[in-house]
Design a protein around this motif. Structure first.
Motif, PDB file in Angstrom:
ATOM      1  N   SER A 296       0.735  -1.131   0.050  1.00 43.11           N
ATOM      2  CA  SER A 296       0.086   0.034  -0.074  1.00 43.11           C
ATOM      3  C   SER A 296       0.772   1.281  -0.027  1.00 43.11           C
ATOM      4  CB  SER A 296      -0.732   0.009   1.355  1.00 43.11           C
ATOM      5  OG  SER A 296      -0.155   0.275   2.382  1.00 43.11           O
ATOM      6  N   ARG A 297       0.594   2.273  -0.478  1.00 40.68           N
ATOM      7  CA  ARG A 297       0.919   3.532  -0.289  1.00 40.68           C
ATOM      8  C   ARG A 297       1.321   3.949   0.972  1.00 40.68           C
ATOM      9  NH1 ARG A 297       0.931   7.177  -4.752  1.00 40.68           N
ATOM     10  NH2 ARG A 297       1.054   9.158  -3.514  1.00 40.68           N
ATOM     11  N   HIS A 298       0.427   3.748   1.964  1.00 43.54           N
ATOM     12  CA  HIS A 298       0.854   4.125   3.350  1.00 43.54           C
ATOM     13  C   HIS A 298       1.919   3.186   3.807  1.00 43.54           C
ATOM     14  CE1 HIS A 298       0.130   5.477   7.558  1.00 43.54           C
ATOM     15  NE2 HIS A 298       0.278   3.992   7.910  1.00 43.54           N
TER      16      HIS A 298
ATOM     17  N   THR B 200       2.861  11.522   7.981  1.00 43.07           N
ATOM     18  CA  THR B 200       1.453  12.285   7.915  1.00 43.07           C
ATOM     19  C   THR B 200       0.816  12.690   6.962  1.00 43.07           C
ATOM     20  OG1 THR B 200       2.783  14.411   7.930  1.00 43.07           O
ATOM     21  CG2 THR B 200       2.304  13.146  10.157  1.00 43.07           C
ATOM     22  N   THR B 201       1.207  12.911   5.581  1.00 46.07           N
ATOM     23  CA  THR B 201       0.425  13.131   4.407  1.00 46.07           C
ATOM     24  C   THR B 201       0.884  12.469   3.233  1.00 46.07           C
ATOM     25  OG1 THR B 201      -0.184  15.492   3.244  1.00 46.07           O
ATOM     26  CG2 THR B 201       2.272  15.074   3.752  1.00 46.07           C
ATOM     27  N   ASP B 202       0.128  12.735   2.029  1.00 45.36           N
ATOM     28  CA  ASP B 202       0.325  12.075   0.600  1.00 45.36           C
ATOM     29  C   ASP B 202       0.134  13.052  -0.323  1.00 45.36           C
ATOM     30  OD1 ASP B 202       0.813  10.331  -1.218  1.00 45.36           O
ATOM     31  OD2 ASP B 202      -0.856   9.092  -0.636  1.00 45.36           O
ATOM     32  N   ARG B 203       1.079  13.914  -0.589  1.00 45.40           N
ATOM     33  CA  ARG B 203       0.727  14.940  -1.486  1.00 45.40           C
ATOM     34  C   ARG B 203       2.033  14.797  -2.653  1.00 45.40           C
ATOM     35  NH1 ARG B 203      -3.636  16.508   0.461  1.00 45.40           N
ATOM     36  NH2 ARG B 203      -3.551  17.789   2.400  1.00 45.40           N
ATOM     37  N   ARG B 204       1.472  14.379  -3.800  1.00 46.17           N
ATOM     38  CA  ARG B 204       2.209  14.086  -4.783  1.00 46.17           C
ATOM     39  C   ARG B 204       3.524  15.200  -5.210  1.00 46.17           C
ATOM     40  NH1 ARG B 204      -0.539  11.837  -9.878  1.00 46.17           N
ATOM     41  NH2 ARG B 204       1.478  11.367 -10.476  1.00 46.17           N
ATOM     42  N   PRO B 205       3.127  16.648  -5.183  1.00 44.90           N
ATOM     43  CA  PRO B 205       4.011  17.469  -5.197  1.00 44.90           C
ATOM     44  C   PRO B 205       5.310  17.368  -4.082  1.00 44.90           C
ATOM     45  CG  PRO B 205       1.840  18.395  -5.471  1.00 44.90           C
ATOM     46  CD  PRO B 205       1.814  16.978  -5.109  1.00 44.90           C
ATOM     47  N   LEU B 206       4.721  17.221  -2.995  1.00 45.94           N
ATOM     48  CA  LEU B 206       5.915  16.989  -2.150  1.00 45.94           C
ATOM     49  C   LEU B 206       6.853  15.847  -2.378  1.00 45.94           C
ATOM     50  CD1 LEU B 206       4.083  17.412   1.436  1.00 45.94           C
ATOM     51  CD2 LEU B 206       5.445  18.919   0.374  1.00 45.94           C
ATOM     52  N   TRP B 207       6.358  14.660  -2.922  1.00 41.90           N
ATOM     53  CA  TRP B 207       7.217  13.741  -3.124  1.00 41.90           C
ATOM     54  C   TRP B 207       8.178  13.880  -4.476  1.00 41.90           C
ATOM     55  CZ3 TRP B 207       6.236  13.390   1.357  1.00 41.90           C
ATOM     56  CH2 TRP B 207       4.981  12.804   1.793  1.00 41.90           C
ATOM     57  N   VAL B 208       7.759  14.858  -5.393  1.00 38.65           N
ATOM     58  CA  VAL B 208       8.439  15.229  -6.469  1.00 38.65           C
ATOM     59  C   VAL B 208       9.562  16.068  -6.076  1.00 38.65           C
ATOM     60  CG1 VAL B 208       8.458  16.366  -8.556  1.00 38.65           C
ATOM     61  CG2 VAL B 208       6.398  15.076  -8.263  1.00 38.65           C
ATOM     62  N   LEU B 209       9.410  17.034  -5.170  1.00 39.10           N
ATOM     63  CA  LEU B 209      10.404  17.769  -4.595  1.00 39.10           C
ATOM     64  C   LEU B 209      11.300  16.984  -3.906  1.00 39.10           C
ATOM     65  CD1 LEU B 209       8.327  20.993  -3.453  1.00 39.10           C
ATOM     66  CD2 LEU B 209      10.019  20.718  -5.415  1.00 39.10           C
TER      67      LEU B 209
ATOM     68  N   PRO C 212      -0.431   7.977  -8.905  1.00 34.73           N
ATOM     69  CA  PRO C 212      -1.593   8.581  -8.134  1.00 34.73           C
ATOM     70  C   PRO C 212      -2.119   7.963  -7.137  1.00 34.73           C
ATOM     71  CG  PRO C 212      -2.346   8.328 -10.156  1.00 34.73           C
ATOM     72  CD  PRO C 212      -0.995   7.606 -10.356  1.00 34.73           C
ATOM     73  N   PRO C 213      -2.578   8.637  -5.913  1.00 33.25           N
ATOM     74  CA  PRO C 213      -3.272   7.869  -5.095  1.00 33.25           C
ATOM     75  C   PRO C 213      -4.527   7.172  -5.459  1.00 33.25           C
ATOM     76  CG  PRO C 213      -2.906  10.166  -4.393  1.00 33.25           C
ATOM     77  CD  PRO C 213      -2.338   9.933  -5.662  1.00 33.25           C
ATOM     78  N   GLU C 214      -4.999   6.030  -4.844  1.00 30.60           N
ATOM     79  CA  GLU C 214      -6.126   5.469  -5.557  1.00 30.60           C
ATOM     80  C   GLU C 214      -7.278   6.272  -4.870  1.00 30.60           C
ATOM     81  OE1 GLU C 214      -6.324   1.577  -4.281  1.00 30.60           O
ATOM     82  OE2 GLU C 214      -4.321   1.046  -5.343  1.00 30.60           O
TER      83      GLU C 214
END
Length: 126
Positions: free
Chosen positions: A2-4, A61-70, A118-120
């Motif tokens: 899982s993403r988590h 604590t979060t799941d934000r794709r822009p943060l993961w790109v950075l 992307p998150p489901e």
């Protein structure tokens, strides 16, 4: 997986890297020849440790794709800087720097996965 779970694995890697950087800054972990070390590594270790600790907190604590790109871009920059700076150090490569790069591999893999997939969509129940 899982993403988590991937986020928590990435957070664990980032947290471990933060501990190592704090240890370097405090002088507990030696990365350069003490005979050639003329300045304190505390600012470096504190800033790097805090950055990785922040990354671990965000991954937890979060799941934000822009943060993961950075975050992925940051990881690549950190690895490149390690190699660039190594030319000016004695020894150029040491056990803690190599250990950090090894731990960085699963962290970067997690960030790339999270950034690219992307998150489901969550189902909404009435």
């Amino acid at each position: 997986m899982s993403r988590h779970a991937i986020r928590l694995g990435g957070a664990a890697a980032a947290g471990l890297m933060a501990l190592i950087y704090f240890g370097i800054g405090l002088g507990v972990l030696e990365v350069v020849d003490p005979a050639t070390q003329t300045e304190s590594l505390l600012p470096f270790g504190a800033v790097a440790g805090a950055a990785f600790l922040l990354g671990a907190a965000l991954l937890s604590t979060t799941d934000r794709r822009p943060l993961w790109v950075l975050g992925a871009i940051f990881q690549v920059a950190v690895a490149i800087m390690y190699v660039v700076v190594s030319r000016d150090r004695t020894p150029p490569f040491e056990v803690w720097g190599i250990t950090l790069r090894i731990i960085q591999i699963p962290l970067l893999a997690a960030l790339l996965y999270l950034a690219l997939k992307p998150p489901e969509a969550r189902s909404v129940r009435a």
